[in-house]
Design a protein around this motif. Structure first.
Motif, PDB file in Angstrom:
ATOM      1  N   ARG A 179     -82.351 -69.759  57.467  1.00 49.91           N
ATOM      2  CA  ARG A 179     -81.798 -68.417  57.356  1.00 49.91           C
ATOM      3  C   ARG A 179     -80.943 -68.341  56.090  1.00 49.91           C
ATOM      4  NH1 ARG A 179     -82.028 -69.424  62.833  1.00 49.91           N
ATOM      5  NH2 ARG A 179     -80.072 -70.594  62.811  1.00 49.91           N
ATOM      6  N   ALA A 180     -80.917 -67.166  55.462  1.00 50.93           N
ATOM      7  CA  ALA A 180     -80.195 -66.994  54.202  1.00 50.93           C
ATOM      8  C   ALA A 180     -78.697 -66.870  54.434  1.00 50.93           C
ATOM      9  CB  ALA A 180     -80.720 -65.760  53.467  1.00 50.93           C
ATOM     10  N   ASP A 181     -77.944 -67.203  53.412  1.00 51.99           N
ATOM     11  CA  ASP A 181     -76.497 -67.031  53.439  1.00 51.99           C
ATOM     12  C   ASP A 181     -76.167 -65.549  53.614  1.00 51.99           C
ATOM     13  OD1 ASP A 181     -73.797 -67.497  53.217  1.00 51.99           O
ATOM     14  OD2 ASP A 181     -73.811 -67.477  51.025  1.00 51.99           O
ATOM     15  N   GLY A 182     -75.290 -65.248  54.565  1.00 54.12           N
ATOM     16  CA  GLY A 182     -74.894 -63.864  54.776  1.00 54.12           C
ATOM     17  C   GLY A 182     -75.807 -63.076  55.683  1.00 54.12           C
TER      18      GLY A 182
ATOM     19  N   THR B 299     -94.921 -65.304  47.750  1.00 49.72           N
ATOM     20  CA  THR B 299     -94.105 -65.547  46.557  1.00 49.72           C
ATOM     21  C   THR B 299     -92.709 -64.959  46.701  1.00 49.72           C
ATOM     22  OG1 THR B 299     -95.081 -63.566  45.542  1.00 49.72           O
ATOM     23  CG2 THR B 299     -96.069 -65.699  44.999  1.00 49.72           C
ATOM     24  N   THR B 300     -92.553 -63.942  47.536  1.00 55.83           N
ATOM     25  CA  THR B 300     -91.240 -63.349  47.790  1.00 55.83           C
ATOM     26  C   THR B 300     -90.952 -63.421  49.280  1.00 55.83           C
ATOM     27  OG1 THR B 300     -91.510 -61.808  45.935  1.00 55.83           O
ATOM     28  CG2 THR B 300     -89.804 -61.293  47.553  1.00 55.83           C
ATOM     29  N   LEU B 301     -89.859 -64.089  49.652  1.00 59.11           N
ATOM     30  CA  LEU B 301     -89.484 -64.187  51.056  1.00 59.11           C
ATOM     31  C   LEU B 301     -88.714 -62.945  51.490  1.00 59.11           C
ATOM     32  CD1 LEU B 301     -88.154 -67.874  51.327  1.00 59.11           C
ATOM     33  CD2 LEU B 301     -90.459 -67.033  51.809  1.00 59.11           C
ATOM     34  N   ALA B 302     -88.751 -62.661  52.775  1.00 63.03           N
ATOM     35  CA  ALA B 302     -87.902 -61.610  53.336  1.00 63.03           C
ATOM     36  C   ALA B 302     -86.437 -61.999  53.107  1.00 63.03           C
ATOM     37  CB  ALA B 302     -88.184 -61.446  54.827  1.00 63.03           C
ATOM     38  N   PRO B 303     -85.542 -61.014  52.948  1.00 61.60           N
ATOM     39  CA  PRO B 303     -84.148 -61.317  52.559  1.00 61.60           C
ATOM     40  C   PRO B 303     -83.380 -62.167  53.556  1.00 61.60           C
ATOM     41  CG  PRO B 303     -84.420 -58.995  53.176  1.00 61.60           C
ATOM     42  CD  PRO B 303     -85.787 -59.578  53.057  1.00 61.60           C
TER      43      PRO B 303
ATOM     44  N   LYS C 106     -95.977 -66.513  60.455  1.00 66.46           N
ATOM     45  CA  LYS C 106     -95.399 -65.335  61.113  1.00 66.46           C
ATOM     46  C   LYS C 106     -94.546 -65.712  62.317  1.00 66.46           C
ATOM     47  CE  LYS C 106     -96.754 -61.001  63.390  1.00 66.46           C
ATOM     48  NZ  LYS C 106     -96.336 -61.356  64.766  1.00 66.46           N
ATOM     49  N   GLU C 107     -95.101 -66.418  63.275  1.00 65.94           N
ATOM     50  CA  GLU C 107     -94.371 -66.755  64.496  1.00 65.94           C
ATOM     51  C   GLU C 107     -93.218 -67.728  64.235  1.00 65.94           C
ATOM     52  OE1 GLU C 107     -98.339 -65.231  65.727  1.00 65.94           O
ATOM     53  OE2 GLU C 107     -97.629 -66.635  64.206  1.00 65.94           O
ATOM     54  N   ILE C 108     -93.387 -68.584  63.234  1.00 66.34           N
ATOM     55  CA  ILE C 108     -92.319 -69.530  62.903  1.00 66.34           C
ATOM     56  C   ILE C 108     -91.133 -68.785  62.308  1.00 66.34           C
ATOM     57  CG2 ILE C 108     -91.691 -71.473  61.410  1.00 66.34           C
ATOM     58  CD1 ILE C 108     -94.514 -72.555  61.820  1.00 66.34           C
ATOM     59  N   GLU C 109     -91.389 -67.839  61.415  1.00 61.21           N
ATOM     60  CA  GLU C 109     -90.286 -67.067  60.848  1.00 61.21           C
ATOM     61  C   GLU C 109     -89.626 -66.174  61.897  1.00 61.21           C
ATOM     62  OE1 GLU C 109     -90.893 -66.726  56.075  1.00 61.21           O
ATOM     63  OE2 GLU C 109     -91.681 -65.076  57.278  1.00 61.21           O
ATOM     64  N   GLU C 110     -90.390 -65.690  62.851  1.00 62.24           N
ATOM     65  CA  GLU C 110     -89.792 -64.913  63.939  1.00 62.24           C
ATOM     66  C   GLU C 110     -88.812 -65.786  64.736  1.00 62.24           C
ATOM     67  OE1 GLU C 110     -93.477 -61.762  64.771  1.00 62.24           O
ATOM     68  OE2 GLU C 110     -93.162 -63.486  66.094  1.00 62.24           O
ATOM     69  N   ALA C 111     -89.209 -67.025  65.016  1.00 59.28           N
ATOM     70  CA  ALA C 111     -88.321 -67.937  65.741  1.00 59.28           C
ATOM     71  C   ALA C 111     -87.079 -68.264  64.927  1.00 59.28           C
ATOM     72  CB  ALA C 111     -89.074 -69.224  66.097  1.00 59.28           C
TER      73      ALA C 111
ATOM     74  N   GLU D  67     -85.672 -66.276  62.593  1.00 60.20           N
ATOM     75  CA  GLU D  67     -84.835 -65.078  62.551  1.00 60.20           C
ATOM     76  C   GLU D  67     -84.081 -64.871  63.870  1.00 60.20           C
ATOM     77  OE1 GLU D  67     -85.169 -60.339  61.340  1.00 60.20           O
ATOM     78  OE2 GLU D  67     -86.978 -61.584  61.442  1.00 60.20           O
ATOM     79  N   GLU D  68     -84.731 -65.188  64.966  1.00 59.56           N
ATOM     80  CA  GLU D  68     -84.126 -64.977  66.285  1.00 59.56           C
ATOM     81  C   GLU D  68     -83.163 -66.108  66.675  1.00 59.56           C
ATOM     82  OE1 GLU D  68     -87.526 -64.586  68.778  1.00 59.56           O
ATOM     83  OE2 GLU D  68     -88.174 -62.714  67.837  1.00 59.56           O
ATOM     84  N   GLY D  69     -83.105 -67.173  65.880  1.00 53.95           N
ATOM     85  CA  GLY D  69     -82.183 -68.264  66.163  1.00 53.95           C
ATOM     86  C   GLY D  69     -82.711 -69.301  67.124  1.00 53.95           C
ATOM     87  N   ARG D  70     -84.009 -69.258  67.446  1.00 56.49           N
ATOM     88  CA  ARG D  70     -84.578 -70.266  68.343  1.00 56.49           C
ATOM     89  C   ARG D  70     -84.787 -71.596  67.634  1.00 56.49           C
ATOM     90  NH1 ARG D  70     -89.591 -68.745  69.636  1.00 56.49           N
ATOM     91  NH2 ARG D  70     -89.673 -66.724  68.554  1.00 56.49           N
ATOM     92  N   ILE D  71     -84.918 -71.543  66.303  1.00 55.54           N
ATOM     93  CA  ILE D  71     -84.961 -72.753  65.484  1.00 55.54           C
ATOM     94  C   ILE D  71     -83.989 -72.562  64.329  1.00 55.54           C
ATOM     95  CG2 ILE D  71     -87.341 -73.346  66.097  1.00 55.54           C
ATOM     96  CD1 ILE D  71     -88.214 -72.199  63.382  1.00 55.54           C
TER      97      ILE D  71
END
Length: 335
Positions: A212-215, A93-97, A70-75, A77-81
C-alpha cells in the motif's frame, strides 16, 4: 516500533498458487524470516488461474495482464495482505494511487529461451513447425526470423506448458528464461535468444514487491504505522540498478501507449567496461504482426551522465516513434 510488537504481528504476503508464483513469494518470505520478521503466506486464486478452466470467459474491461493481479490487489487494498510479490512484467505501467512498488530486487535473466528436445534451435525447426506461445511480441519477432512457422495457443504455468510440449501439442516453446531458471528446469533450455534477436518484454526477469502507498490510510491510524513498517522491512530487497533499468523500460512502454500487452520489446542492461566506461545497453523492437516490418533501436547511454529513468524511457519512446513504431502498433490495433 518494537521487535516484540512486530514479532507478534506477521507480515502477510499474497501470492498466486502457481509453482513459479509460490517460488517468488517464498523467496521473499524466507529472506524476511532470516531478517527476523514474522511472515505468513496467503494463496489467492486469480482470474488468470480460473482462465485455465474450460469455457471461461474473460470479464469485460480486464486485459491480459490484469488477470494475474486483480484479486491480489483487492486483498492488498482491503488489508487482508500487507504485500504482494509479482513478476514485474505482469503489472501495468501505471499503478493505482493506493499502491506502490516498495522494492524491485536484482533482476534474473531477462531473455527468452527456446525449448525443444528434438530441434535445438529455431533455425533447425522444420518448415511450418508449430511453436507454442500466446505472446503477440514473441510471435511477431519469431516471424521476423522464420516467416514459415505457425503458432499454437499454449496457456498455463511452466509445468503445464512443458507437458503440452511433451504430449505433442506443439513442436517447441518460447518461454521466459527467469521462470525456468527459478524452478530449476534449465535442462529444458536449449538456446537463449539475445536481446537483439528476441527483445524481451519491459520488466521481464524482474520481481516487484507491491505494498500500500504512503498516505493511503489516515496518518494517525495504527495501520498507517504498520504500512510504514512493512515498506521499511522490504527496503533491503531493492536493487537501484535493476530498478533504474526496468523503470526506464516501463516509462518507454507507457509513452508508447501504456498497454502491457503491446507487442513491444524493450531491454536496458548495465555494461561495465574499464576501457570505454560503464554504460547502459538499450535494445528495443516493435515488429508488425506478420514479422515483415520492424523498428528497432540499439543504443548506449553512458552512466556518467545518467538521466532519470523517466527521461531516458521517454527518449527511447520518441526514437521509436520517429522511426514509425506507432504506425506498426496502430496497424496491430486495427487488425
Amino acid at each position: 516500533m518494537t521487535k516484540d510488537f512486530h514479532s507478534k504481528r506477521p507480515i502477510r504476503i499474497g501470492s498466486r498458487g502457481s509453482q513459479l508464483a509460490l517460488w517468488q513469494a517464498n523467496h521473499v518470505l524466507y529472506a524476511l524470516r532470516d531478517a527476523g520478521y514474522a511472515v505468513e503466506l496467503e494463496v489467492i486464486r486469480t482470474t488468470g488461474d480460473r482462465m485455465q478452466q474450460p469455457g471461461f470467459v474473460l470479464p469485460p474491461g480486464l486485459d491480459g495482464k490484469g488477470i494475474f493481479i486483480k484479486e491480489i490487489e483487492e486483498a492488498l487494498e482491503e488489508g487482508r495482505i500487507d504485500l504482494a510479490v509479482h513478476s514485474l512484467k505482469d503489472l501495468p505501467t501505471t499503478l493505482a494511487p493506493q499502491f506502490t512498488l516498495a522494492a524491485i530486487p536484482k533482476r534474473a535473466d531477462a531473455r527468452d529461451v527456446w525449448v525443444c528436445e528434438q530441434f535445438w534451435g529455431l533455425h533447425t525447426l522444420p518448415e511450418g513447425g508449430r511453436i507454442g506461445t500466446t505472446s503477440p511480441r514473441r510471435r511477431a519477432q519469431l516471424l521476423a526470423m522464420r516467416p514459415d512457422v505457425t503458432f499454437v495457443e499454449v496457456r498455463g504455468n511452466v509445468d503445464t506448458r512443458l507437458k503440452k510440449l511433451a504430449s505433442g501439442q506443439c513442436d517447441a516453446l518460447v518461454l521466459a528464461a527467469a521462470g525456468l531458471d527459478r524452478l530449476k528446469r534449465i535442462e529444458s533450455v536449449h538456446y537463449r535468444f539475445s536481446p537483439d534477436e528476441l527483445c524481451p518484454a519491459p520488466g521481464q526477469g524482474a520481481l516487484a514487491i507491491e505494498t500500500r502507498a504512503d498516505g493511503f490510510l489516515a496518518s494517525d491510524t495504527p495501520d498507517e504505522w504498520w504500512d510504514n513498517f512493512v515498506r521499511g522491512a522490504v527496503k533491503f530487497f531493492n536493487n537501484p540498478q535493476t530498478r533504474f533499468c526496468v523503470e526506464t523500460e516501463r516509462f518507454a512502454l507507457d509513452a508508447m501507449g501504456g498497454g502491457c500487452s503491446l507487442p513491444v520489446g524493450i531491454h536496458v542492461a548495465p555494461v561495465c567496461d574499464a576501457e570505454t566506461g560503464d554504460f547502459y545497453r538499450i535494445y528495443a523492437q516493435v515488429v508488425a504482426p506478420d514479422g515483415e516490418t520492424m523498428v528497432q533501436l540499439d543504443q548506449i547511454e553512458p552512466m556518467v551522465r545518467q538521466p532519470s529513468a523517466e527521461t531516458l524511457g521517454r527518449r527511447i519512446a520518441d526514437d521509436l516513434k520517429a522511426r514509425g513504431a506507432l504506425d506498426l502498433l496502430l496497424a496491430e490495433t486495427v487488425a
